[in-house]
Scaffold this motif. Structure first.
Motif, PDB file in Angstrom:
ATOM      1  N   ASP A 282       0.876  -1.172   0.000  1.00 54.60           N
ATOM      2  CA  ASP A 282       0.000   0.000   0.000  1.00 54.60           C
ATOM      3  C   ASP A 282       0.914   1.224   0.000  1.00 54.60           C
ATOM      4  N   PRO A 283       0.535   2.290  -0.682  1.00 52.01           N
ATOM      5  CA  PRO A 283       1.386   3.487  -0.680  1.00 52.01           C
ATOM      6  C   PRO A 283       1.368   4.251   0.639  1.00 52.01           C
ATOM      7  N   ASN A 284       0.435   3.922   1.528  1.00 51.00           N
ATOM      8  CA  ASN A 284       0.283   4.640   2.793  1.00 51.00           C
ATOM      9  C   ASN A 284       1.043   3.923   3.909  1.00 51.00           C
ATOM     10  N   ALA A 285       2.051   4.577   4.456  1.00 50.74           N
ATOM     11  CA  ALA A 285       2.895   3.962   5.489  1.00 50.74           C
ATOM     12  C   ALA A 285       2.102   3.636   6.756  1.00 50.74           C
ATOM     13  N   GLY A 286       1.179   4.501   7.139  1.00 50.50           N
ATOM     14  CA  GLY A 286       0.377   4.248   8.329  1.00 50.50           C
ATOM     15  C   GLY A 286      -0.501   3.021   8.171  1.00 50.50           C
ATOM     16  N   THR A 287      -1.020   2.840   6.976  1.00 48.59           N
ATOM     17  CA  THR A 287      -1.840   1.670   6.684  1.00 48.59           C
ATOM     18  C   THR A 287      -1.026   0.391   6.780  1.00 48.59           C
ATOM     19  N   ILE A 288       0.206   0.439   6.273  1.00 53.40           N
ATOM     20  CA  ILE A 288       1.066  -0.742   6.339  1.00 53.40           C
ATOM     21  C   ILE A 288       1.378  -1.105   7.795  1.00 53.40           C
ATOM     22  N   GLU A 289       1.602  -0.102   8.634  1.00 50.49           N
ATOM     23  CA  GLU A 289       1.831  -0.389  10.055  1.00 50.49           C
ATOM     24  C   GLU A 289       0.602  -1.036  10.686  1.00 50.49           C
ATOM     25  N   ALA A 290      -0.586  -0.570  10.297  1.00 56.51           N
ATOM     26  CA  ALA A 290      -1.824  -1.143  10.832  1.00 56.51           C
ATOM     27  C   ALA A 290      -2.000  -2.592  10.397  1.00 56.51           C
ATOM     28  N   VAL A 291      -1.702  -2.866   9.138  1.00 59.98           N
ATOM     29  CA  VAL A 291      -1.890  -4.230   8.643  1.00 59.98           C
ATOM     30  C   VAL A 291      -0.836  -5.177   9.231  1.00 59.98           C
ATOM     31  N   LYS A 292       0.332  -4.648   9.555  1.00 56.01           N
ATOM     32  CA  LYS A 292       1.331  -5.458  10.268  1.00 56.01           C
ATOM     33  C   LYS A 292       0.796  -5.865  11.640  1.00 56.01           C
ATOM     34  N   GLY A 293       0.112  -4.930  12.301  1.00 55.16           N
ATOM     35  CA  GLY A 293      -0.487  -5.246  13.596  1.00 55.16           C
ATOM     36  C   GLY A 293      -1.547  -6.318  13.478  1.00 55.16           C
ATOM     37  N   LEU A 294      -2.350  -6.238  12.415  1.00 50.95           N
ATOM     38  CA  LEU A 294      -3.377  -7.255  12.170  1.00 50.95           C
ATOM     39  C   LEU A 294      -2.732  -8.611  11.931  1.00 50.95           C
ATOM     40  N   SER A 295      -1.683  -8.638  11.138  1.00 46.10           N
ATOM     41  CA  SER A 295      -0.986  -9.891  10.846  1.00 46.10           C
ATOM     42  C   SER A 295      -0.387 -10.490  12.115  1.00 46.10           C
TER      43      SER A 295
END
Length: 203
Positions: free
Chosen positions: A56-69
């Motif tokens: 995803d181009p959004n860094a904050g979104t990637i951090e959130a999805v890492k938390g989900l994973s």
């Protein structure tokens, strides 16, 4: 029952859910969600032992999805989730059994950008693998959209999107060396916008 389904599948795209119910991806092991957002379409895959990746181009979104994973699949590598654009993915050719691309391709800036995104996604899919794409189209509202040039249109809901039609999707299916494993399906939202589901297998 509602909470149980949400726990199992998350807020999944209904047409991706349809493919899961049909068992289309049962033999897949590696999945990439292109434009993964907060991870709404990968809950099932994380909970069922797939190797799950996302960009995803959004860094904050990637951090959130890492938390989900981390929460749902602690053994799934956090470095699988990367800040990147669809047209420039940092993965090797034929890396994934399944690429999910839901509500991303219609943000293409023009025809060349759409082509670059699609070819980049197709590149990382293994032979025999799958592409699940949902994107805006003019199918069913052809006379109600205004051509803004370069493949972009003004929709009746006031948004501007890159739109495809059936001929475009069939042309790309052939050009990519793919095969429709489902008919092209379009949902018309009160003639305000249309979303089309495009399901391919890579030959």
């Amino acid at each position: 029952m509602k909470n149980e389904l949400q726990e199992l599948y998350g807020n999944i795209d209904i047409y991706l859910f349809d493919q899961l119910l049909k068992g289309t991806y049962d033999d897949c092991q590696s999945v990439i969600d292109v434009g993964c957002g907060g991870g709404r379409n990968i809950v099932y895959f994380l909970k069922n032992g797939y190797d799950v990746f996302g960009i995803d181009p959004n860094a904050g979104t990637i951090e959130a999805v890492k938390g989900l994973s981390l929460k749902l699949a602690p053994l799934n590598l956090l470095e699988n989730f990367v800040v990147a654009n669809a047209e420039d993915m940092p993965f090797s050719d034929a890396a994934f059994d399944l690429a999910i691309c839901s509500a991303v391709l219609h943000f293409a800036k023009d025809n060349a950008h759409f082509d670059a995104m699609l070819n980049s996604i197709w590149r990382v899919i293994k032979p025999g693998g799958y592409l699940f794409a949902r994107l805006a189209s003019d199918i069913g509202i052809e006379t109600q959209v205004r051509d803004m040039g370069n493949g972009r249109y003004l929709l009746p809901d006031g948004s501007e999107r890159f739109l495809v039609n059936e001929q475009t999707l069939l042309r790309y299916t052939h050009k990519l060396g793919g095969q429709l494993h489902e008919p092209i399906k379009t949902t018309n939202v009160q003639n305000l916008r249309c979303m089309t589901t495009w399901c391919l297998r890579k030959l």
